[in-house]
Design a protein around this motif. Structure first.
Motif: not given
Length: 372
Positions: A33-36, A172-179
């Protein structure tokens, strides 16, 4: 994510012999469950290192954009930062050199009409008033000065930032946070290239904008910083550098937007005392950070910290947010509305961070810097 959380799980699994079998699936699940995340910024420093050193976070790449520095210089800082962190497998992807419409000449014209800006980033030639800060390192966009950390040997990706981010959210649809902790030019380009971009990401976390910051600390640096917002409380550099890009991004259909404006940063300062406390460990990043006491607020670090541990947010508001893009005295200022008062032109609701738990955030930063 609480500081020490994963280390405590591991310790309990090792000590609790009778529960050892039960711990294995939990840890295996955590590993899966690594956060991308993709970081988009106009520089590289503590905030990026915090995310790089966090357990169960996978950084897919660092995109670079002009803002505080020109894009090429920001790219060099990111490459060198990865070398220091021994994370040379993470790509650095160069992005936009210039804003969508704003420019150095337009900014100088604006100042002639409406008054001097305190900070102009890559366009800054001199300070308006006497300050303890050194003169800004003004230079052309294609020049990269020698870096104080040493120059990188690592090379950037041949891809451009907008294409890279598009490729990643499709992969990676729905999985990536963009900071986002710089101007939003790359994000706006990606959204215009593919209208699915924002909807395919998990969320956007950005440091930018301003509502009504108030001085919270009594240091000379805090007083000088607070003066920036006395007469222009809605103006902040990241948004002001490319207002049109920010407006495009704020109208895009993100699943979730977390805004970290200037407001919570006035309780923080990269003081000598703060730096001494967080760098007690002997890691490469700690050694670099010992020289970083610039007395600026922890703008980007707050954005990284509240993404890593949302419980650090003490107070927040739900607001619809946009940017003034009219070339007027308020060009680049933040606009915001409560539910029902927004114009209804596809403005998106954002969770706006107002205050954070500074002592706990400091403890988190200290723990991450100490990670081997």
């Amino acid at each position: 994510m609480k500081p020490g959380f994963f280390s405590r799980i591991t310790r309990h699994c090792l000590l609790g012999l009778g529960l050892a079998g039960a711990c294995v699936p939990a840890l295996a699940h955590a590993e899966q469950a690594d956060r991308l995340v993709i970081f988009d910024d106009d520089g590289f420093a503590l905030a990026q290192w915090m995310v790089l050193k966090s357990p169960h976070v996978k950084v897919l790449g660092f995109a670079t954009v002009s803002g505080d520095f020109w894009q090429k210089e920001a790219t060099a800082y990111a490459l060198r930062g990865l070398e220091i962190a021994n994370k040379t497998d993470v790509p650095v992807v160069p992005g936009a050199t210039y804003p969508l419409m704003n420019s150095e000449k337009l900014t100088e014209r604006w100042e002639a009409l409406y008054g001097k800006l305190i900070w102009k980033g890559a366009w800054m030639k001199k300070w308006v008033e006497k300050t303890n800060q050194p003169l800004p390192p003004y230079h052309p966009a294609d020049i990269v000065p020698d870096l104080p950390w040493g120059n990188p040997k690592l090379k950037p990706s041949a891809e451009n930032a907008a294409s890279f981010m598009l490729r990643m959210v499709h992969q990676y649809p729905g999985q990536i946070t963009i900071i986002e902790s710089g101007p939003m030019t790359n994000l706006a380009l990606a959204q215009k290239m593919d209208p699915q971009f924002a909807s395919l990401a998990k969320e956007l976390v950005y440091m930018g904008g301003s509502l009504n910051p108030q001085q919270k600390l009594n240091s000379p640096a805090a007083a000088q910083f607070a003066r920036e917002f006395v007469n222009s409380p809605r103006r902040e550099f990241n948004i002001r550098f490319d207002p049109e890009a920010a407006s495009i991004v704020m109208h895009a259909p993100w699943k979730h937007i977390l805004m970290v404006p200037v407001d919570p940063s006035t309780e923080t300062e990269m003081s000598a005392e703060f730096v001494k406390d967080i760098t007690q460990s002997d890691t490469p990043i700690a050694r670099i950070m010992r020289k970083s006491a610039n007395n600026f607020p922890l703008w980007d670090e707050i954005a990284a910290a509240v993404w890593l541990d949302p419980s650090l947010i003490r107070t927040s508001a739900e607001l619809y947010v946009d940017v003034n893009t009219a070339f007027s005295a308020q060009y680049g200022d933040i606009l915001s509305w409560m539910e029902g008062y927004q114009p209804g032109l596809d403005e998106q609701k954002e969770k706006v961070v107002l205050t954070v738990d500074v002592p706990r955030m400091k403890a988190l930063i200290k723990e991450l810097i100490a990670q081997p």
